[in-house]
Write a protein that holds these residues in place. Structure first.
Motif, mmCIF file in Angstrom:
data_model
loop_
_atom_site.group_PDB
_atom_site.id
_atom_site.type_symbol
_atom_site.label_atom_id
_atom_site.label_comp_id
_atom_site.label_asym_id
_atom_site.label_seq_id
_atom_site.Cartn_x
_atom_site.Cartn_y
_atom_site.Cartn_z
ATOM 1 N N PHE A 106 2.451 4.367 3.059
ATOM 2 C CA PHE A 106 3.738 5.074 3.435
ATOM 3 C C PHE A 106 4.920 4.285 3.229
ATOM 4 C CE2 PHE A 106 0.808 7.208 6.658
ATOM 5 C CZ PHE A 106 1.196 8.458 6.416
ATOM 6 N N SER A 107 5.890 4.885 3.033
ATOM 7 C CA SER A 107 7.344 4.398 2.553
ATOM 8 C C SER A 107 7.560 3.661 4.079
ATOM 9 C CB SER A 107 8.345 5.166 2.175
ATOM 10 O OG SER A 107 8.444 6.178 3.314
ATOM 11 N N PRO A 108 8.377 2.722 4.295
ATOM 12 C CA PRO A 108 8.770 2.029 5.343
ATOM 13 C C PRO A 108 9.513 2.835 6.754
ATOM 14 C CG PRO A 108 9.509 0.776 3.668
ATOM 15 C CD PRO A 108 8.932 2.120 3.086
ATOM 16 N N ASP A 109 10.089 4.429 5.916
ATOM 17 C CA ASP A 109 10.448 5.100 7.089
ATOM 18 C C ASP A 109 9.304 6.266 7.400
ATOM 19 O OD1 ASP A 109 10.593 6.481 4.814
ATOM 20 O OD2 ASP A 109 12.741 6.879 4.566
ATOM 21 N N ASP A 162 10.125 -5.532 2.285
ATOM 22 C CA ASP A 162 11.140 -4.873 3.265
ATOM 23 C C ASP A 162 12.317 -4.376 2.486
ATOM 24 O OD1 ASP A 162 12.181 -7.445 2.835
ATOM 25 O OD2 ASP A 162 12.139 -8.024 5.126
ATOM 26 N N GLU A 163 12.342 -4.603 1.281
ATOM 27 C CA GLU A 163 13.591 -4.237 0.356
ATOM 28 C C GLU A 163 13.135 -2.820 -0.265
ATOM 29 O OE1 GLU A 163 16.674 -5.647 0.340
ATOM 30 O OE2 GLU A 163 16.042 -7.076 1.909
ATOM 31 N N GLY A 164 12.032 -2.188 0.028
ATOM 32 C CA GLY A 164 11.838 -1.111 -0.422
ATOM 33 C C GLY A 164 10.965 -1.090 -1.920
ATOM 34 N N ARG A 165 10.795 -2.550 -2.539
ATOM 35 C CA ARG A 165 9.982 -2.647 -3.822
ATOM 36 C C ARG A 165 8.681 -2.288 -3.522
ATOM 37 N NH1 ARG A 165 13.831 -7.284 -4.238
ATOM 38 N NH2 ARG A 165 12.592 -8.032 -2.645
ATOM 39 N N LEU A 166 7.823 -1.642 -4.467
ATOM 40 C CA LEU A 166 6.546 -1.389 -4.244
ATOM 41 C C LEU A 166 5.549 -2.193 -5.226
ATOM 42 C CD1 LEU A 166 4.501 0.860 -3.208
ATOM 43 C CD2 LEU A 166 4.740 1.931 -5.378
ATOM 44 N N TRP A 167 4.746 -3.069 -4.463
ATOM 45 C CA TRP A 167 3.992 -4.068 -5.324
ATOM 46 C C TRP A 167 2.401 -3.531 -5.395
ATOM 47 C CZ3 TRP A 167 5.692 -8.852 -6.616
ATOM 48 C CH2 TRP A 167 7.050 -9.010 -6.136
ATOM 49 N N ALA A 168 2.130 -3.384 -6.494
ATOM 50 C CA ALA A 168 0.868 -2.774 -7.028
ATOM 51 C C ALA A 168 -0.220 -3.504 -7.610
ATOM 52 C CB ALA A 168 1.191 -1.429 -7.875
ATOM 53 N N ALA A 169 -1.198 -3.595 -7.266
ATOM 54 C CA ALA A 169 -2.453 -4.343 -7.811
ATOM 55 C C ALA A 169 -3.016 -3.519 -9.175
ATOM 56 C CB ALA A 169 -3.883 -4.519 -6.916
ATOM 57 N N ALA A 170 -2.830 -4.101 -10.020
ATOM 58 C CA ALA A 170 -2.881 -3.417 -11.447
ATOM 59 C C ALA A 170 -4.044 -4.094 -12.419
ATOM 60 C CB ALA A 170 -1.519 -3.302 -12.427
ATOM 61 N N MET A 171 -5.083 -4.402 -11.550
ATOM 62 C CA MET A 171 -6.343 -4.681 -12.171
ATOM 63 C C MET A 171 -6.216 -5.727 -13.402
ATOM 64 S SD MET A 171 -8.432 -3.017 -10.374
ATOM 65 C CE MET A 171 -10.149 -2.728 -11.224
ATOM 66 N N GLY A 207 16.573 -10.526 -7.152
ATOM 67 C CA GLY A 207 15.942 -10.255 -5.890
ATOM 68 C C GLY A 207 15.135 -11.246 -5.462
ATOM 69 N N ARG A 208 15.052 -12.322 -6.331
ATOM 70 C CA ARG A 208 14.233 -13.633 -5.940
ATOM 71 C C ARG A 208 12.885 -13.052 -5.752
ATOM 72 N NH1 ARG A 208 17.462 -17.507 -5.482
ATOM 73 N NH2 ARG A 208 15.994 -18.950 -4.571
ATOM 74 N N CYS A 209 12.342 -12.286 -6.727
ATOM 75 C CA CYS A 209 11.051 -12.010 -6.526
ATOM 76 C C CYS A 209 9.917 -13.150 -7.025
ATOM 77 C CB CYS A 209 10.829 -10.531 -7.073
ATOM 78 S SG CYS A 209 11.566 -9.078 -6.577
ATOM 79 N N GLN A 210 10.680 -13.893 -7.762
ATOM 80 C CA GLN A 210 9.798 -15.146 -8.396
ATOM 81 C C GLN A 210 10.132 -16.429 -7.920
ATOM 82 O OE1 GLN A 210 12.305 -16.854 -10.202
ATOM 83 N NE2 GLN A 210 13.640 -15.277 -9.484
ATOM 84 N N GLY A 222 6.983 -8.835 3.335
ATOM 85 C CA GLY A 222 6.109 -7.473 3.365
ATOM 86 C C GLY A 222 6.743 -6.532 4.570
ATOM 87 N N THR A 223 6.347 -5.445 4.641
ATOM 88 C CA THR A 223 6.569 -4.402 5.677
ATOM 89 C C THR A 223 5.537 -4.913 6.620
ATOM 90 O OG1 THR A 223 5.385 -2.826 4.697
ATOM 91 C CG2 THR A 223 7.566 -2.817 4.508
ATOM 92 N N PRO A 224 5.845 -4.470 8.133
ATOM 93 C CA PRO A 224 4.993 -4.808 9.248
ATOM 94 C C PRO A 224 3.802 -4.709 8.963
ATOM 95 C CG PRO A 224 7.151 -4.119 9.968
ATOM 96 C CD PRO A 224 7.112 -3.760 8.387
#
Length: 308
Positions: free
Chosen positions: A188-191, A238-247, A19-22, A300-302
């Motif tokens: 919110f999810s994109p939809d 925008d591919e539906g992946r969730l990115w979380a700040a995890a301290m 997914g070329r996340c890196q 990222g989403t809008p």
């Protein structure tokens, strides 16, 4: 394009690579140092600047994308935590110290959106998100009233830690989700059919279904538990992946099926992340005393809720 750097990216599932996340920058860019505790970045596309919180110093700071200059956006600022933009591009801020949610108007004046629920003062609003109908949803843990470091020590008048919705027409503050230990980031999810809420004390992210009328929630099952670190805020690409700040766990990336795909290994404790920049592919990271950015190959989403 730069490949994966072992010191910055950790791949835990092959989809993180495919997914070329890196496949973005190979190192973090330091935009500012010297905060006491950096939180809540929000990118303002119309002005090409970023506003973020330095909570214990009771101020909002501003970084200008065109010049790199950093200055004070507002001080005192009510010990601000998370901020977002509403449908008109106005800044919505959770003020822990003032125990309220406010909106900064285009002329710079401040309007109070929420400060009480059924006549009782809120605890210490933490993070907010705006839906396309103009409603404001926010989390209300007790972090800002626990000590005098990030607010003012006080007893909770509500006696619980909840998520609320503010009606855009009436201004009514309505409880939409409870049963949290420390509700924190929400998105919110994109939809807009689901709302994800992190719980920093329970160390998991819950997911709720949004009712057809857009005013209520149901469900609330655990989407993912934090394997390393503690969840703070959360954002979607925008591919539906969730990115979380995890301290202390850095930045986690989750597939829509809940699989932890990989991590960005950030020095220090990651409090908040936010996509921004001209193409929404610049990840801003607030960690400890520092504001970082990372130009990425994901988008990222809008920044603003899309009207429906």
């Amino acid at each position: 394009m730069p490949g994966e750097q072992p010191h910055l990216y950790e791949t835990l599932d092959e989809r993180f690579r495919t997914g070329r996340c890196q496949a973005g920058d190979s190192r973090l860019e330091v935009l500012h140092e010297g905060c006491r505790w950096a939180e809540g970045p929000v990118y303002v596309p119309a002005g090409r600047y970023l506003v973020w919180s330095d909570i214990p110093n009771d101020r909002l700071l501003r970084w200008d994308e065109t010049t790199g200059a950093v200055g004070v956006f507002r001080s005192p600022a009510g010990y601000p935590n998370g901020s977002t933009l509403d449908v008109q591009g106005r800044l919505v801020t959770c003020e822990q110290g003032n125990r309220r949610v406010t909106r900064t108007e285009h002329d710079g004046s401040v309007t109070v959106i929420a400060e009480r629920y059924r006549g009782r003062r809120l605890n210490s609003p933490n993070d907010a998100v705006v839906r396309s109908d103009g409603s404001v949803w926010f989390s209300d843990p007790e972090f800002g009233i626990a000590t005098d470091y990030e607010g003012h020590r006080a007893e909770s008048e509500i006696g619980a830690r909840n998520v609320y919705r503010v009606d855009p027409a009436s201004g009514e503050v309505r409880l939409v989700a409870d049963g949290f230990q420390g509700p924190n980031g929400l998105v919110f999810s994109p939809d807009e059919r689901r709302l994800f809420v992190s719980d920093s004390v329970a160390d998991h992210i819950r997911v709720f279904d949004v009712g057809e009328d857009g005013t209520s929630l149901s469900g609330g099952e655990v989407f993912v538990a934090c394997a390393q670190g503690t969840f703070d805020n959360i954002r979607f690409d925008d591919e539906g992946r969730l990115w979380a700040a995890a301290m202390d766990g850095g930045v986690h990336c989750y597939d829509p099926d809940g699989t932890l795909l990989g991590r960005i290994l950030v020095p220090g404790t990651v409090a908040n992340v936010r996509f921004g920049g001209a193409r929404r592919n610049r990840l801003f990271i607030a960690a400890d005393t520092t504001l970082y950015s990372l130009m990425m190959s994901v988008t990222g989403t809008p920044a603003l809720p899309l009207g429906r």
